[in-house]
Design a protein around this motif. Structure first.
Motif, PDB file in Angstrom:
ATOM      1  N   VAL A   1       0.844  -1.200   0.000  1.00 24.49           N
ATOM      2  CA  VAL A   1       0.000   0.000   0.000  1.00 24.49           C
ATOM      3  C   VAL A   1       0.882   1.253   0.000  1.00 24.49           C
ATOM      4  N   MET A   2       1.959   1.218   0.769  1.00 25.75           N
ATOM      5  CA  MET A   2       2.876   2.360   0.781  1.00 25.75           C
ATOM      6  C   MET A   2       3.548   2.543  -0.584  1.00 25.75           C
ATOM      7  N   ALA A   3       3.976   1.445  -1.185  1.00 27.60           N
ATOM      8  CA  ALA A   3       4.623   1.543  -2.497  1.00 27.60           C
ATOM      9  C   ALA A   3       3.639   2.074  -3.549  1.00 27.60           C
ATOM     10  N   LEU A   4       2.413   1.601  -3.493  1.00 29.53           N
ATOM     11  CA  LEU A   4       1.369   2.098  -4.397  1.00 29.53           C
ATOM     12  C   LEU A   4       1.186   3.601  -4.217  1.00 29.53           C
ATOM     13  N   SER A   5       1.130   4.011  -2.967  1.00 32.84           N
ATOM     14  CA  SER A   5       0.941   5.417  -2.635  1.00 32.84           C
ATOM     15  C   SER A   5       2.118   6.267  -3.126  1.00 32.84           C
ATOM     16  N   ALA A   6       3.327   5.759  -2.972  1.00 33.31           N
ATOM     17  CA  ALA A   6       4.508   6.497  -3.430  1.00 33.31           C
ATOM     18  C   ALA A   6       4.512   6.625  -4.954  1.00 33.31           C
ATOM     19  N   GLU A   7       4.063   5.595  -5.645  1.00 31.96           N
ATOM     20  CA  GLU A   7       4.025   5.665  -7.108  1.00 31.96           C
ATOM     21  C   GLU A   7       2.957   6.643  -7.583  1.00 31.96           C
ATOM     22  N   VAL A   8       1.825   6.681  -6.909  1.00 29.14           N
ATOM     23  CA  VAL A   8       0.810   7.679  -7.251  1.00 29.14           C
ATOM     24  C   VAL A   8       1.382   9.080  -7.007  1.00 29.14           C
ATOM     25  N   GLY A   9       2.235   9.208  -6.003  1.00 27.57           N
ATOM     26  CA  GLY A   9       2.920  10.481  -5.775  1.00 27.57           C
ATOM     27  C   GLY A   9       3.801  10.872  -6.952  1.00 27.57           C
ATOM     28  N   GLU A  10       4.475   9.896  -7.536  1.00 27.49           N
ATOM     29  CA  GLU A  10       5.325  10.213  -8.706  1.00 27.49           C
ATOM     30  C   GLU A  10       4.473  10.589  -9.917  1.00 27.49           C
ATOM     31  N   LEU A  11       3.347   9.925 -10.066  1.00 27.74           N
ATOM     32  CA  LEU A  11       2.413  10.283 -11.150  1.00 27.74           C
ATOM     33  C   LEU A  11       1.877  11.700 -10.927  1.00 27.74           C
ATOM     34  N   THR A  12       1.530  12.000  -9.692  1.00 31.11           N
ATOM     35  CA  THR A  12       1.031  13.336  -9.339  1.00 31.11           C
ATOM     36  C   THR A  12       2.069  14.408  -9.662  1.00 31.11           C
ATOM     37  N   GLU A  13       3.330  14.083  -9.356  1.00 30.59           N
ATOM     38  CA  GLU A  13       4.409  15.056  -9.592  1.00 30.59           C
ATOM     39  C   GLU A  13       4.478  15.472 -11.066  1.00 30.59           C
ATOM     40  N   LEU A  14       4.192  14.535 -11.970  1.00 33.27           N
ATOM     41  CA  LEU A  14       4.246  14.861 -13.405  1.00 33.27           C
ATOM     42  C   LEU A  14       3.210  15.905 -13.792  1.00 33.27           C
ATOM     43  N   PHE A  15       2.106  15.953 -13.034  1.00 31.86           N
ATOM     44  CA  PHE A  15       0.984  16.810 -13.424  1.00 31.86           C
ATOM     45  C   PHE A  15       0.823  18.056 -12.558  1.00 31.86           C
ATOM     46  N   GLN A  16       1.531  18.125 -11.430  1.00 31.99           N
ATOM     47  CA  GLN A  16       1.192  19.123 -10.419  1.00 31.99           C
ATOM     48  C   GLN A  16       1.267  20.577 -10.891  1.00 31.99           C
ATOM     49  N   TRP A  17       2.258  20.914 -11.700  1.00 30.83           N
ATOM     50  CA  TRP A  17       2.401  22.319 -12.103  1.00 30.83           C
ATOM     51  C   TRP A  17       1.826  22.617 -13.485  1.00 30.83           C
ATOM     52  N   LEU A  18       1.297  21.625 -14.148  1.00 31.72           N
ATOM     53  CA  LEU A  18       0.757  21.841 -15.485  1.00 31.72           C
ATOM     54  C   LEU A  18      -0.574  22.590 -15.423  1.00 31.72           C
TER      55      LEU A  18
END
Lengths: 112, 112, 112, 112
Positions: free
Chosen positions: D29-46
């Motif tokens: 669950v933590m690893a899943l959450s961290a990967e969603v964080g990396e996906l989020t990072e790609l979109f955060q400032w767009l």
């Protein structure tokens, strides 16, 4: 109230309930993450305009404040358990960021 | 340094770089969430024992401090943009939690 | 049912409710993140032993299935909106991971 | 390739590296959450417009596909460890959502 006082209050809250045994670093990171999820949920379907006015209406403001509170409480509790001073860490990070991102240097969308 | 001073410093950091246009509530919630993801990544494969000693070694401690710093910085920036006082919100939340979770009342794993 | 059929079903669900306008990439990434937060919440206070048995009891299993469902539904919807084939992407990633992590090579806790 | 085949491939990948001991529900669950964080990072400032075109350019598309892949891989691995069929769970959830959200019923921003 200072952040240090909040940290002590939160520590005593956990101790009075015998919750220290649940407050391991992994559990607290998960709880922090779940609370950020609740904060995210408040904003996910809002347009940028609606999100900018998220605190204009008292009931909506109360929800936002409640989730920001939960995030801060778990962050402070995690820092306490790990022996980290969060303000000192954040201030040091601003210092490093000032070196990484000099003012007046343009950035592309990808580098933002 | 107080949390309020950190908030002002972070605000001026954004202003000096003309980053205020990117610092919308939705973007900042996403940035906060991404930073919690990086914090989570540090702990995800650790055993409970390893996680408890995550700050024992200087290089590992520096990574943890760096991620706690990033989480606090985005949380404070978000609160600033929304006009929320995070410590006051957190202190009010502790007060509500004291009513919800009286000391000495046992809780099951599901209710924790 | 295949993942492709699930993607089409979810697409038609959104279309029938005129929700496509809310299903922007940023909004869907936030919704995905919030659902992972709900999944995290189910596990955050469990001991490793309790977490291993999280699906042993029907009511607890139903909650876990419900959150895994929500995560998959938003992930599939995001992939659809972005024109990404998630299984092909994941299969290609396993291929890259096989090169990065050859079997039989030990890893330290930090490199895990 | 079906999602079931991907699940088996990912299971064998873990087994060949003796990583099953790390693949506890909490860790995944933590690893899943961290990967969603990396996906989020790609979109955060767009901006919404930039995010809508996030897959128009090959290098940016590759990053998005890589993060969607990581999220799916950890979600499938978690479901496998918990003995959950993710497609069946998601299909059942769509059925429940059809009852909760009848087509043609307007929703306010808060109820979205």
């Amino acid at each position: 109230m200072t952040l240090e006082e909040l940290m002590v209050k939160q520590r005593e809250f956990a101790r009075a309930r015998d919750w220290e045994r649940w407050h391991t670093p992994k559990n607290l990171v998960m709880a922090l993450s779940a609370e950020v999820g609740e904060l995210t949920e408040l904003f996910q379907w809002l347009t940028p305009q609606e999100a900018g006015a998220a605190c204009a209406e008292p009931a909506a403001r109360a929800k936002v404040e409640d989730e920001i509170a939960d995030v801060l409480l778990y962050l402070v509790r995690l820092a306490d358990v790990l022996g980290v001073d969060p303000i000192a860490a954040a201030d040091a990070k601003i210092g490093r960021n000032e070196g990484r991102f000099p003012p007046g240097v343009g950035r592309t969308a990808l580098e933002r």
